[in-house]
Design an enzyme around this catalytic site. Structure first.
Site, PDB file in Angstrom:
ATOM      1  N   LYS A 183       0.842  -1.204   0.000  1.00 56.00           N
ATOM      2  CA  LYS A 183       0.000   0.000   0.000  1.00 56.00           C
ATOM      3  C   LYS A 183       0.872   1.246   0.000  1.00 56.00           C
ATOM      4  O   LYS A 183       1.065   1.877   1.039  1.00 56.00           O
ATOM      5  CB  LYS A 183      -0.935  -0.053   1.217  1.00 56.00           C
ATOM      6  CG  LYS A 183      -2.330   0.456   0.930  1.00 56.00           C
ATOM      7  CD  LYS A 183      -3.297   0.100   2.039  1.00 56.00           C
ATOM      8  CE  LYS A 183      -4.615   0.816   1.881  1.00 56.00           C
ATOM      9  NZ  LYS A 183      -5.461   0.250   0.822  1.00 56.00           N
ATOM     10  N   GLU A 219      -7.510  -5.806 -10.407  1.00 57.37           N
ATOM     11  CA  GLU A 219      -8.414  -5.340  -9.361  1.00 57.37           C
ATOM     12  C   GLU A 219      -9.043  -4.027  -9.768  1.00 57.37           C
ATOM     13  O   GLU A 219      -8.732  -3.465 -10.815  1.00 57.37           O
ATOM     14  CB  GLU A 219      -7.720  -5.239  -7.998  1.00 57.37           C
ATOM     15  CG  GLU A 219      -6.667  -4.177  -7.874  1.00 57.37           C
ATOM     16  CD  GLU A 219      -6.159  -4.023  -6.428  1.00 57.37           C
ATOM     17  OE1 GLU A 219      -6.979  -4.022  -5.494  1.00 57.37           O
ATOM     18  OE2 GLU A 219      -4.947  -3.893  -6.247  1.00 57.37           O
TER      19      GLU A 219
END
Ligand SMILES: *Cc1c(COP(=O)(O)O)cnc(C)c1O
Length: 339
Positions: A183, A219
């Site tokens: 992230k 995604e």
């Protein structure tokens, strides 16, 4: 005491009373500090500014039906931040330090935690940045872990309502051996253009295909992808997607409800075979998708009649009931914060 309009708070930034900070200097993490300033003072040569040495997390605190405040799988976020830190050579914060700072940030801002019943939560944003000065490309020697909170309404104003998505073949957010599985802000910088294009064309967000071959679903912008086929819960396995804690939890939940979970590459063509599709993440929770448009390939896939499908609805209800403390938590996912 609370003057906030809980019914109408957006998913966006607003000030709260305090944030919590911890510095890594001279080879050690210091004491947890409390700050009422929203500003950070740092060196202009900080590595986070020049070389993207930064990572973040996102989780929520929920006021349950019993009035108690729950955190959802905070240790998972702590461990993921460690993985992010390792990937971009930052000092990984210890799990216990991370969790204690999260609890402290929630406690100090208790008056901002939305009460039960509005679908609103206290969003918690941990941020780890390289603050030491460097000019050559190398990791910093100093880091700041800062955690702030913000009360938020549901990510999608419509709540649990299906959205339209666009496949973007002209941009990649992450490469197969890049940083897509951690992230870091750089992944988001890479996605801003396509998100803007999607929004302009009236879509909620983008779906990315695998960067190498453009054959498989990777995604959605800030959320993982799920496809439902009969009693099967199918989600892409890929080295460039972010391992969503929501997805991991939904998989466990789906199995407990009698679904079979498949984690494998999902070919683009399979979009035509799913009964239901959805995106999932802390912000999106589980958001059904009613339409996927691929402008380049000239294809449109539609799901259901504009309503959320039965499987997504079942999973969403069971999942959020645990988060709101409406049912017992058989998985041990939630932790009550003593305020
Ligand atoms: C954070 C994030 C998600 C969702 O992860 P959760 O742990 O479920 O919140 C999905 N995709 C990307 C790219 C993310 O950054």
């Amino acid at each position: 005491m609370n003057t906030l309009d809980w019914k109408n708070i957006p998913f966006g930034y607003s000030d709260t009373d305090y944030n919590v900070r911890c510095y890594y200097r001279n080879g050690a993490w210091g004491k947890i500090e409390t700050s009422s300033s929203v500003m950070i003072s740092m060196h202009m040569a900080s590595t986070c500014l020049h070389y993207g040495q930064e990572g973040f997390e996102g989780l929520k605190a929920y006021t349950g039906r019993d009035g108690k405040v729950r955190l959802f799988r905070v240790e998972e976020n702590a461990r993921r931040m460690q993985k992010t830190a390792e990937r971009v050579l930052m000092e990984p914060p210890p799990v216990e330090l991370f969790c204690e700072m999260v609890r402290e940030a929630v406690r100090l801002n208790a008056r901002f935690i939305p009460p039960y019943g509005y679908g609103s939560t206290l969003y918690i944003r941990p941020l780890l940045i390289g603050t030491g000065p460097e000019v050559g490309v190398r990791p910093a020697k100093e880091y700041l872990l800062i955690i702030f909170v913000v009360p938020v309404g549901p990510y999608f104003k419509e709540g649990f309502q299906p959205v339209d998505m666009m496949i973007d073949r002209d941009h990649d957010r992450a490469a197969p051996l890049g940083t897509g599985d951690v992230k870091v802000g750089g992944n988001y910088a890479a996605s801003l253009q396509s998100l803007e294009i999607a929004k302009k064309l009236g879509f909620s967000s983008t779906i990315y295909l695998d960067a190498k071959e453009k054959k498989f679903i990777d995604e959605c912008g800030p959320a993982n992808f799920i496809g439902i086929k009969g009693k099967k819960y199918i989600t892409p396995a890929s080295s460039s997607i972010l391992p969503s804690i929501t997805n991991k939890s939904l998989q466990q939940l789906a199995e407990s409800l009698g679904y079979e979970v498949e984690r494998r590459p999902v070919p683009f063509e399979e979009l035509a075979e799913f009964d239901e599709v959805a995106e999932c993440g802390t912000a999106a929770v589980l958001t059904p998708i009613k339409k996927i448009v691929d402008p380049v390939a000239g294809k449109t896939f539609t799901y259901g009649n504009g309503e959320a499908g039965p499987v997504c609805t079942e999973l969403y209800k069971a999942y959020t009931a645990i988060q709101w403390g409406e049912v017992p938590d058989p998985f041990g996912w939630t932790e009550i914060v003593e305020l």
